[in-house]
Enzyme design. Structure first.
Site, PDB file in Angstrom:
ATOM      1  N   THR A 124      38.678  40.767  29.217  1.00 33.47           N
ATOM      2  CA  THR A 124      37.235  40.907  28.966  1.00 33.47           C
ATOM      3  C   THR A 124      36.746  42.324  29.295  1.00 33.47           C
ATOM      4  OG1 THR A 124      36.941  38.585  29.557  1.00 33.47           O
ATOM      5  CG2 THR A 124      34.960  39.947  29.583  1.00 33.47           C
ATOM      6  N   ALA A 159      31.425  64.619  31.183  1.00 34.52           N
ATOM      7  CA  ALA A 159      32.564  64.754  32.107  1.00 34.52           C
ATOM      8  C   ALA A 159      33.109  66.187  32.125  1.00 34.52           C
ATOM      9  CB  ALA A 159      33.667  63.787  31.709  1.00 34.52           C
ATOM     10  N   ALA A 172      48.797  48.445  29.451  1.00 40.12           N
ATOM     11  CA  ALA A 172      49.765  47.380  29.765  1.00 40.12           C
ATOM     12  C   ALA A 172      49.037  46.052  29.763  1.00 40.12           C
ATOM     13  CB  ALA A 172      50.390  47.620  31.139  1.00 40.12           C
ATOM     14  N   VAL A 221      30.995  45.526  42.127  1.00 41.84           N
ATOM     15  CA  VAL A 221      29.787  44.869  42.670  1.00 41.84           C
ATOM     16  C   VAL A 221      28.664  44.937  41.638  1.00 41.84           C
ATOM     17  CG1 VAL A 221      28.094  44.823  44.545  1.00 41.84           C
ATOM     18  CG2 VAL A 221      30.439  45.555  45.015  1.00 41.84           C
ATOM     19  N   GLY A 246      28.473  44.223  38.487  1.00 42.87           N
ATOM     20  CA  GLY A 246      28.810  44.631  37.116  1.00 42.87           C
ATOM     21  C   GLY A 246      28.260  45.990  36.726  1.00 42.87           C
ATOM     22  N   GLU A 266      35.077  34.015  36.939  1.00 44.91           N
ATOM     23  CA  GLU A 266      36.378  34.521  37.370  1.00 44.91           C
ATOM     24  C   GLU A 266      37.485  33.651  36.775  1.00 44.91           C
ATOM     25  OE1 GLU A 266      36.760  37.421  39.326  1.00 44.91           O
ATOM     26  OE2 GLU A 266      34.704  37.419  38.647  1.00 44.91           O
ATOM     27  N   ASP A 324      33.208  34.877  45.344  1.00 41.05           N
ATOM     28  CA  ASP A 324      33.022  36.137  44.608  1.00 41.05           C
ATOM     29  C   ASP A 324      31.823  36.919  45.165  1.00 41.05           C
ATOM     30  OD1 ASP A 324      33.466  37.882  42.118  1.00 41.05           O
ATOM     31  OD2 ASP A 324      31.383  37.252  41.876  1.00 41.05           O
ATOM     32  N   LYS A 374      31.672  40.685  47.159  1.00 40.59           N
ATOM     33  CA  LYS A 374      30.772  41.799  46.801  1.00 40.59           C
ATOM     34  C   LYS A 374      29.890  42.202  47.979  1.00 40.59           C
ATOM     35  CE  LYS A 374      30.760  40.331  41.969  1.00 40.59           C
ATOM     36  NZ  LYS A 374      30.144  39.393  41.023  1.00 40.59           N
ATOM     37  N   GLY A 376      30.185  40.508  32.289  1.00 44.38           N
ATOM     38  CA  GLY A 376      30.322  40.635  30.833  1.00 44.38           C
ATOM     39  C   GLY A 376      31.093  41.900  30.479  1.00 44.38           C
TER      40      GLY A 376
END
Ligand code: NDP
Ligand code: HSE
Length: 440
Positions: free
Chosen positions: A13, A33, A43, A132, A134, A190, A201, A205, A302
């Protein structure tokens, strides 16, 4: 300048979102950047699916160690999850001199001390904004934006799955299992959804936020963890009648004697912004002595929202990887030799207010008995609600619900009082206790 080379471990995801957003916004990201950022090797156990995801031009393998061993790779992104193989791979990547970006809060909350020490010794960065809340840049805010402050407390809705479940159950009257399935379908939950619904979870966090806020080591094993599986629909209803909503909160507070670190369902006044955070959205309230109260709100889970945070870390690492390691922001905001030895307080020392629901015999004197016992224990009552017996148990019922809101009380004192209340012959069922956070 040649683009920085990134190896991605796990393209599920969050991994697929990261690949897509990095491709879609590559020009703007490069301008920020200072050089291009390219995922050149991926992988995943499912090589065919991974190939379909990334197309031509990216090397796809099923052995994550081949990515770590590739000398051309500067940054390894770990998006596999869990404490098992992910821990080995992160430590191996660090040992190979690679910077690491991860969204894996479970790994860092449990093994953070070991991982940050290894990274510090090797002079590489481990970045974890996505771990933490998202897409909300809360790590950046705590570690950098609020650096002038003595942080006093943090309270947050930091698990999208449980907030989605509580919202859908309340608004649409859907049952728990149906909403959990939908959260899984949407990619919020999860791999093991008990981590979400049992509060684990969120505890991962809040453990990370607590370490950054107070300069203490990550100590997930000392966090108090309660989920939403034992919440009853009638408590959600009674809370609403009293002007509160029930949310699964992660709370950490600085107290004179130590640090509170806890996750549990909490009543939050309906008028607070936090009470109105719905669906899979997350929100974190941080109180600092200088800034006062600040609020951070957004998508906590998400594919692309989480990718947003992963890529922010990639940009940070790209900007800083040539800087002297001593000039980088410390992993946990405080320099490793300046950590605090403040202890995590046991729950018996936590001070908060409470919602109590007692199923009692509908007889004269019961209310006085209950409130008298609380008064003797030094527990001050904020509000009392007594339901009609007929409404609670049907026509002719001889039982009723007594709902009591307390003022701030030490939890150890409340536990003793609850044991006495429970022993009263007029208290007919296990007493329900839900903590309450006024957040003022
Ligand atoms: P997924 O399960 O969707 O993706 C994990 C990927 O890793 C899968 O493609 C899996 O392959 C692959 N994988 C498993 N084992 C290996 C291995 N040994 N080598 C290479 N690849 C492997 O998880 P998410 O993307 O949802 O989560 C990734 C991380 O991000 C977790 O730590 C999670 O807690 C965190 N996170 C997730 C958020 C979300 O909204 N989903 C939000 C914030 C953080 P296969 O499927 O074939 O087993
Ligand atoms: N399972 C997590 C949640 C994903 O529901 O919030 C984001 O960390």
């Amino acid at each position: 300048m040649k683009p920085i080379q990134v190896g991605l471990l796990g393209i599920g995801t969050v991994g697929s979102g990261t690949f897509k957003v990095l491709q879609r916004n590559q020009e703007e990201i490069k301008r920020r950047a200072g050089r291009g950022i390219e995922i050149t090797m991926v992988a995943d156990l499912d090589v065919a699916r991974a190939k379909a995801e990334v197309g031509e031009g990216v090397q796809v393998v099923n052995d994550a160690r081949a990515v770590i061993a590739n000398p051309a790779i500067d940054i390894v992104i770990e998006l596999i999850g869990g404490y098992g193989i992910a821990r080995e791979l992160v430590l191996e990547a660090i040992a190979a001199g690679k910077h690491v970006v991860t969204a894996n809060k479970a790994l860092l909350a449990v093994h953070g001390t070991e991982i940050f020490a290894a990274a510090h010794a090797k002079g590489v960065m481990v970045a974890f904004e996505a771990a933490v809340a998202g897409g909300i840049p809360i790590i950046k805010a705590l570690r950098e934006g609020l650096t002038a402050n003595s942080i006093q407390w943090i309270a947050g809705i930091i698990n999208g799955t449980t907030n989605f479940i509580l919202s859908e159950m309340r608004d649409k009257g859907l049952d728990f299992a149906t909403v959990l399935k939908e959260a899984q379908r949407l990619g919020y939950a999860e791999a093991d959804p008990t981590f979400d619904i049992e509060g684990v979870d969120a505890a991962h966090k809040v453990t990370l936020m607590s370490a950054i806020a107070f300069g203490i080591p990550v100590q997930f094993d000392k966090a108090h963890v309660e989920g939403i599986t034992k919440l009853a629909a009638q408590d959600i209803k009674y809370a609403e009648q009293l002007g509160y909503r029930i949310k699964l909160l992660g709370v950490t507070k600085r107290k004179a004697q130590g640090i509170e670190l806890r996750v549990h369902p909490s009543l939050v006044p309906s008028k607070r912004l936090l009470a109105n955070v719905e669906g899979a959205m997350n929100a974190v309230v941080v109180n600092g002595d200088a800034v006062g109260t600040t609020l951070y709100y957004g998508k906590g889970a998400g594919s692309e929202p989480t990718a947003s945070a992963v890529i922010a870390d990639l940009v940070d690492v790209t900007r800083l990887h040539t800087a002297d390691a001593a000039h980088r922001v410390p992993h946990l905001a405080f320099h490793p030799d300046s950590m605090s030895d403040l202890q995590i307080l046991p729950m018996s020392e936590v001070v908060t207010s409470y919602y109590l629901r007692l199923r009692v015999a509908d007889e004269a004197g019961v209310l006085a008995q209950v409130t008298g016992l609380l008064a003797n224990a030094g527990i001050s009552i904020d509000a009392v609600l007594q339901r009609e017996a007929d409404e609670v148990g049907g026509e002719g019922s001889t039982q009723t619900d007594l709902i009591i809101l307390t003022h701030d009380t030490r939890e150890g004192t409340l536990n003793d009082a609850l044991a006495q209340l429970q022993a009263l012959p007029t208290v007919l069922a296990p007493i329900v206790r839900i903590r309450k956070e006024e957040l003022s």
